[in-house]
Scaffold this active site. Structure first.
Site, PDB file in Angstrom:
ATOM      1  N   GLU A 162      -4.744  -1.476  -0.368  1.00 40.05           N
ATOM      2  CA  GLU A 162      -4.602  -2.416   0.526  1.00 40.05           C
ATOM      3  C   GLU A 162      -5.918  -2.592   1.626  1.00 40.05           C
ATOM      4  OE1 GLU A 162      -0.724  -2.230   2.727  1.00 40.05           O
ATOM      5  OE2 GLU A 162       0.421  -2.553   0.818  1.00 40.05           O
ATOM      6  N   GLU A 282       3.055  -1.863  -5.552  1.00 35.51           N
ATOM      7  CA  GLU A 282       4.240  -1.566  -4.352  1.00 35.51           C
ATOM      8  C   GLU A 282       5.002  -2.590  -4.222  1.00 35.51           C
ATOM      9  OE1 GLU A 282       2.933  -0.103  -0.659  1.00 35.51           O
ATOM     10  OE2 GLU A 282       1.435   1.165  -1.355  1.00 35.51           O
TER      11      GLU A 282
END
Length: 488
Positions: A162, A282
């Protein structure tokens, strides 16, 4: 009453894309005995083939640390892959493989001291990108020497986690692309067939930018990876506004989201990824670390809908996470505390775990199933099994939206010959250890006898029902039912 009609003449491929990978806490937890026991169980019962975790390069893994003399003066960099080898050896021993997330930054290479999480993963870019590339090349070469190039060609190397969130990467998009470039070239320098990808962003971000950058600069990109949660919806729809700007604007509130939002996000990401494999490394039913719905039947119904919806759109869909052995904010107290895991820290299966178990029992051919009416909160899918067919019915709606018990009638007359029917349920009173724990008075710490009782409450229980070509089933709000049609 909602009528569904099974049509066994309609068959389409149904790869178990959700079983490619599962997520877990930082790498160091994979050295724990209880973690390993739960991962093996999830592999054996749910079919997960890879596991992904943060922090492989964190200082606690000792992969890349400063060498020092007797006076404490730094003398260089020491590479040590002993802990990594222990983890990878274990994964291979149970029939699993690593989905390697390259991060966070070892302190000895870091340009700053900014960290994330309780375990303090360093999120700054390297002070020397050549040293970063050297570390990755040494790591990958070590893996190839130890496990063989043929084995490592089946692995995935994903660069960072991320990077579009400042919490996880203290740099710009250009800084991330540079980080990726050095890592990707290092991986390919060991073996051109090793797979490397990214950008591993939150909220389906940066996919076109990533592909454009790699194409324009001749950088390897074997797969696209990203993340999403339904609670990302308001941010996702905000026209490209940065996460930081969004939280300033909303005061840190995620807000509500619409039913089926994960499919809409996935469809857009699929279009942006083009011909490249798309892997979500995810996802979960929410991005909140203490969400009681993670422990309840709500999660099982939403997972069922999501897995049915995203069929054919992705090559991998990694649920975050397989266990509540999870230390991002330290180990949260409470036997059921709303953690991301499919199992509690004591290894008790949640309703979501049982849903994955039901899906694992599906075959790889999806069977036609049409609904006589639409607009309600109940849906279903059907697939072949080793003994016949399984129909999974789920009653889902978003939080605070209308939902009630639904009556279902199934037309299974297209299945010829002798058969019998077996029903499994997940709801407030079936396969639900969380509710059983509440009835026990919510003890924070569990004795062995408590664990035994809760494991029993979590089990899927088979129920034979009367033979009929038109069975009727009641599905409570946020409930799931699986009807097995067993052909003799």
């Amino acid at each position: 009453m909602v009528d569904f009609t099974l049509n066994t003449d309609v068959r389409t491929d149904f790869p178990h894309y959700w079983e490619l990978c599962t997520g877990s806490c930082h790498a160091y937890t994979a050295l724990r005995e209880d973690y390993r026991k739960q991962l093996k169980k999830a592999h054996d019962e749910l079919g997960f083939r890879y596991v992904r975790f943060h922090g492989l390069l964190d200082d606690d893994m000792c992969i890349c640390v400063a060498g020092r003399d007797m006076t404490g003066k730094q003398t260089g960099i020491i590479y040590n892959f002993v802990n990594m080898d222990s983890i990878f050896d274990f994964l291979l021993s149970i029939g699993m493989k690593p989905f390697i997330e390259l991060g966070f930054m070892p302190s000895v290479l870091a340009s700053g001291t900014t960290t994330c999480f309780h375990y303090k993963g360093n999120v700054t870019p390297p002070k020397d990108y050549n040293e970063w590339g050297k570390l990755i090349q040494f790591l990958v070469k070590h893996a190839a020497d130890r496990y063989g190039a043929e084995e490592v060609r089946t692995w995935y190397f994903e660069v960072w986690n991320e990077p579009n969130l400042s919490y996880f990467f203290d740099g710009t998009q250009d800084d991330y692309f540079k980080l990726y470039d050095y890592a990707a070239r290092a991986v390919k320098a060991v073996d051109s067939q090793f797979r490397v990808g990214g950008p591993a962003t939150s909220c389906n971000s940066w996919i076109p930018d990533m592909i454009r950058h790699c194409k324009d600069n001749s950088i390897p990109l074997d797969f696209v990876s990203t993340h999403h949660y339904p609670t990302d919806d308001p941010l996702w729809r905000n026209g490209g506004i940065s996460v930081e700007e969004f939280f300033k604007k909303t005061g840190g509130k995620f807000g509500t989201y619409e039913r089926g939002i994960l499919r809409k996000m996935t469809e857009k990401a699929r279009e942006e990824a083009g011909k490249l494999p798309l892997i979500y490394t995810e996802w979960n039913t929410s991005a909140m670390t203490r969400d009681s719905k993670h422990d309840e039947s709500y999660a099982s119904a939403m997972i069922a809908k999501t897995l049915a919806d995203n069929d054919g759109l992705v090559q991998g869909y990694s649920y975050w996470t397989f266990t509540d052995i999870f230390e991002e904010g330290s180990q949260i107290p409470g036997a059921f505390h709303g953690g991301f895991g499919l199992q509690t820290y004591a290894g008790i299966a949640k309703p979501a775990y049982r849903l994955f178990e039901l899906f694992h029992g599906l075959g790889t051919k999806r069977i036609g199933l049409s609904a006589g009416q639409s607009g309600g909160t109940v849906e279903a899918l059907a697939a072949e099994t080793e003994t016949g067919y399984r129909i999974i019915i789920y009653n889902h709606n978003i939080p605070d939206a209308p939902i009630a018990e639904e009556r279902i009638r199934l037309d299974i007359s297209s299945v010829p010959g002798k058969k019998y029917l077996v029903l499994y349920r997940i709801d407030d009173t079936h396969a639900n250890a969380s509710n059983a724990w509440k009835q026990m008075g919510k003890p924070e710490y569990l004795k062995p006898s408590d664990v035994e009782k809760l494991n029993k409450a979590s089990e899927l229980v088979s129920e034979k029902i009367g033979l009929s070509d038109f069975p009727e089933i009641h599905i409570p709000a946020y409930g799931v039912a699986a009807l097995d049609i067993v052909c003799r």
